[in-house]
Design an enzyme around this catalytic site. Structure first.
Site, PDB file in Angstrom:
ATOM      1  N   GLY A  47       3.901  -4.577 -15.414  1.00 34.50           N
ATOM      2  CA  GLY A  47       4.125  -4.427 -13.986  1.00 34.50           C
ATOM      3  C   GLY A  47       3.031  -5.123 -13.199  1.00 34.50           C
ATOM      4  O   GLY A  47       1.938  -5.368 -13.722  1.00 34.50           O
ATOM      5  N   GLN A  52      -2.164  -6.556  -5.884  1.00 34.07           N
ATOM      6  CA  GLN A  52      -2.963  -7.069  -7.011  1.00 34.07           C
ATOM      7  C   GLN A  52      -3.096  -8.587  -6.983  1.00 34.07           C
ATOM      8  O   GLN A  52      -3.952  -9.137  -7.667  1.00 34.07           O
ATOM      9  CB  GLN A  52      -2.333  -6.651  -8.345  1.00 34.07           C
ATOM     10  CG  GLN A  52      -2.406  -5.162  -8.622  1.00 34.07           C
ATOM     11  CD  GLN A  52      -1.805  -4.857  -9.972  1.00 34.07           C
ATOM     12  OE1 GLN A  52      -0.601  -4.676 -10.085  1.00 34.07           O
ATOM     13  NE2 GLN A  52      -2.637  -4.815 -11.008  1.00 34.07           N
ATOM     14  N   CYS A 102      -4.023  -1.550 -16.744  1.00 30.32           N
ATOM     15  CA  CYS A 102      -3.752  -2.182 -15.449  1.00 30.32           C
ATOM     16  C   CYS A 102      -4.353  -3.577 -15.477  1.00 30.32           C
ATOM     17  O   CYS A 102      -5.496  -3.740 -15.913  1.00 30.32           O
ATOM     18  CB  CYS A 102      -4.381  -1.354 -14.329  1.00 30.32           C
ATOM     19  SG  CYS A 102      -4.110  -2.033 -12.678  1.00 30.32           S
ATOM     20  N   LEU A 103      -3.589  -4.556 -15.011  1.00 32.31           N
ATOM     21  CA  LEU A 103      -4.105  -5.931 -15.018  1.00 32.31           C
ATOM     22  C   LEU A 103      -5.315  -6.080 -14.108  1.00 32.31           C
ATOM     23  O   LEU A 103      -6.066  -7.037 -14.247  1.00 32.31           O
ATOM     24  CB  LEU A 103      -2.993  -6.907 -14.616  1.00 32.31           C
ATOM     25  CG  LEU A 103      -1.811  -6.978 -15.595  1.00 32.31           C
ATOM     26  CD1 LEU A 103      -0.735  -7.903 -15.060  1.00 32.31           C
ATOM     27  CD2 LEU A 103      -2.277  -7.442 -16.971  1.00 32.31           C
ATOM     28  N   HIS A 144       3.045   3.993 -11.499  1.00 31.54           N
ATOM     29  CA  HIS A 144       1.802   3.220 -11.497  1.00 31.54           C
ATOM     30  C   HIS A 144       1.866   2.098 -10.453  1.00 31.54           C
ATOM     31  O   HIS A 144       0.931   1.926  -9.658  1.00 31.54           O
ATOM     32  CB  HIS A 144       1.568   2.652 -12.900  1.00 31.54           C
ATOM     33  CG  HIS A 144       0.360   1.767 -13.031  1.00 31.54           C
ATOM     34  ND1 HIS A 144      -0.712   2.091 -13.835  1.00 31.54           N
ATOM     35  CD2 HIS A 144       0.043   0.579 -12.457  1.00 31.54           C
ATOM     36  CE1 HIS A 144      -1.624   1.132 -13.739  1.00 31.54           C
ATOM     37  NE2 HIS A 144      -1.190   0.189 -12.912  1.00 31.54           N
ATOM     38  N   GLU A 145       2.970   1.355 -10.454  1.00 29.30           N
ATOM     39  CA  GLU A 145       3.083   0.223  -9.508  1.00 29.30           C
ATOM     40  C   GLU A 145       3.218   0.723  -8.070  1.00 29.30           C
ATOM     41  O   GLU A 145       2.642   0.145  -7.147  1.00 29.30           O
ATOM     42  CB  GLU A 145       4.267  -0.676  -9.889  1.00 29.30           C
ATOM     43  CG  GLU A 145       4.177  -1.301 -11.278  1.00 29.30           C
ATOM     44  CD  GLU A 145       2.839  -1.929 -11.588  1.00 29.30           C
ATOM     45  OE1 GLU A 145       2.208  -2.504 -10.678  1.00 29.30           O
ATOM     46  OE2 GLU A 145       2.393  -1.826 -12.744  1.00 29.30           O
ATOM     47  N   HIS A 148      -0.053   1.448  -6.459  1.00 32.05           N
ATOM     48  CA  HIS A 148      -0.802   0.277  -5.974  1.00 32.05           C
ATOM     49  C   HIS A 148      -0.509   0.006  -4.492  1.00 32.05           C
ATOM     50  O   HIS A 148      -1.370  -0.504  -3.773  1.00 32.05           O
ATOM     51  CB  HIS A 148      -0.419  -0.971  -6.783  1.00 32.05           C
ATOM     52  CG  HIS A 148      -1.181  -1.141  -8.057  1.00 32.05           C
ATOM     53  ND1 HIS A 148      -2.559  -1.282  -8.122  1.00 32.05           N
ATOM     54  CD2 HIS A 148      -0.764  -1.227  -9.348  1.00 32.05           C
ATOM     55  CE1 HIS A 148      -2.945  -1.428  -9.376  1.00 32.05           C
ATOM     56  NE2 HIS A 148      -1.871  -1.391 -10.148  1.00 32.05           N
TER      57      HIS A 148
HETATM   58 NI    NI Z   1      -1.935  -1.644 -12.211  1.00 28.06          NI
END
Ligand code: NI
Length: 180
Positions: A47, A52, A102-103, A144-145, A148
């Site tokens: 995701g 991000q 998480c990226l 999670h997304e 953000h």
């Molecule tokens: Ni993330």
């Protein structure tokens, strides 16, 4: 198509509230979504949310890879999907601990409490409604997304910091086995 630079934890854009998308069918949004998908796949992520990649708008892309899917209809594999202006509803009180990365927090993972079952809705790049009732990995990645978009990173959801660590070390000691 372009691979975008991913903001890492510490960048203030990750902690703000993102704004609604006004023109989901615009060339700018289509371009952004296309680049976000390419960026997510390049990084082997499940995701990616617009903040991000330094864009404070309420949209994210995600997927449920077959190896993360379950057997029930709410946990099926999901191809790469964009959700614009999402809304999320928690179904029931049950929460589960799920291992997440998480990226924007590379190299780390944690067991994070999430609602077991959700319903989410939004629109796609054709301004068409999209959404699902989700559980399993699908429910976790969407929560999670979505977080953000409100400036929330997974460590802010954690309760047990003994299950927060470097992916490599957690794997080495078998800490992630048999859990979420
Ligand atoms: Ni993330």
């Amino acid at each position: 198509m372009a691979i975008l630079k991913i903001a890492r934890m510490g960048h203030p854009i990750l902690f703000g509230r993102a704004e609604s998308v006004e023109l989901p069918r615009s060339a700018e949004i289509r371009r952004l979504v296309s680049d976000m998908i390419e960026t997510m796949l390049d990084a082997n992520g499940a995701g990616l949310a617009a903040p991000q990649v330094h864009v404070p708008l309420r949209l994210f892309v995600f997927r449920v890879p077959p190896e993360r899917a379950g057997s029930g209809p709410e946990e099926r594999p999901v191809p790469v999907t964009v959700v614009i202006n999402p809304q999320i509803e928690f179904l029931g009180e049950e929460r589960v601990l799920r291992w997440e990365g998480c990226l924007s927090i590379p190299g780390l993972r944690a067991a994070v409490p999430r609602h077991a079952r959700i319903r989410y809705v939004g629109i796609d790049c054709e301004d068409q409604p999209i959404g699902a009732v989700a559980s399993g990995f699908h429910a976790g990645v969407v929560q999670h997304e979505y977080d953000h978009l409100d400036g929330i990173l997974y460590p802010m959801r954690m309760q047990d910091f003994s299950r927060f660590g470097f992916t490599e070390e957690l794997a080495r000691v078998g800490a992630m086995e048999g859990a979420g």
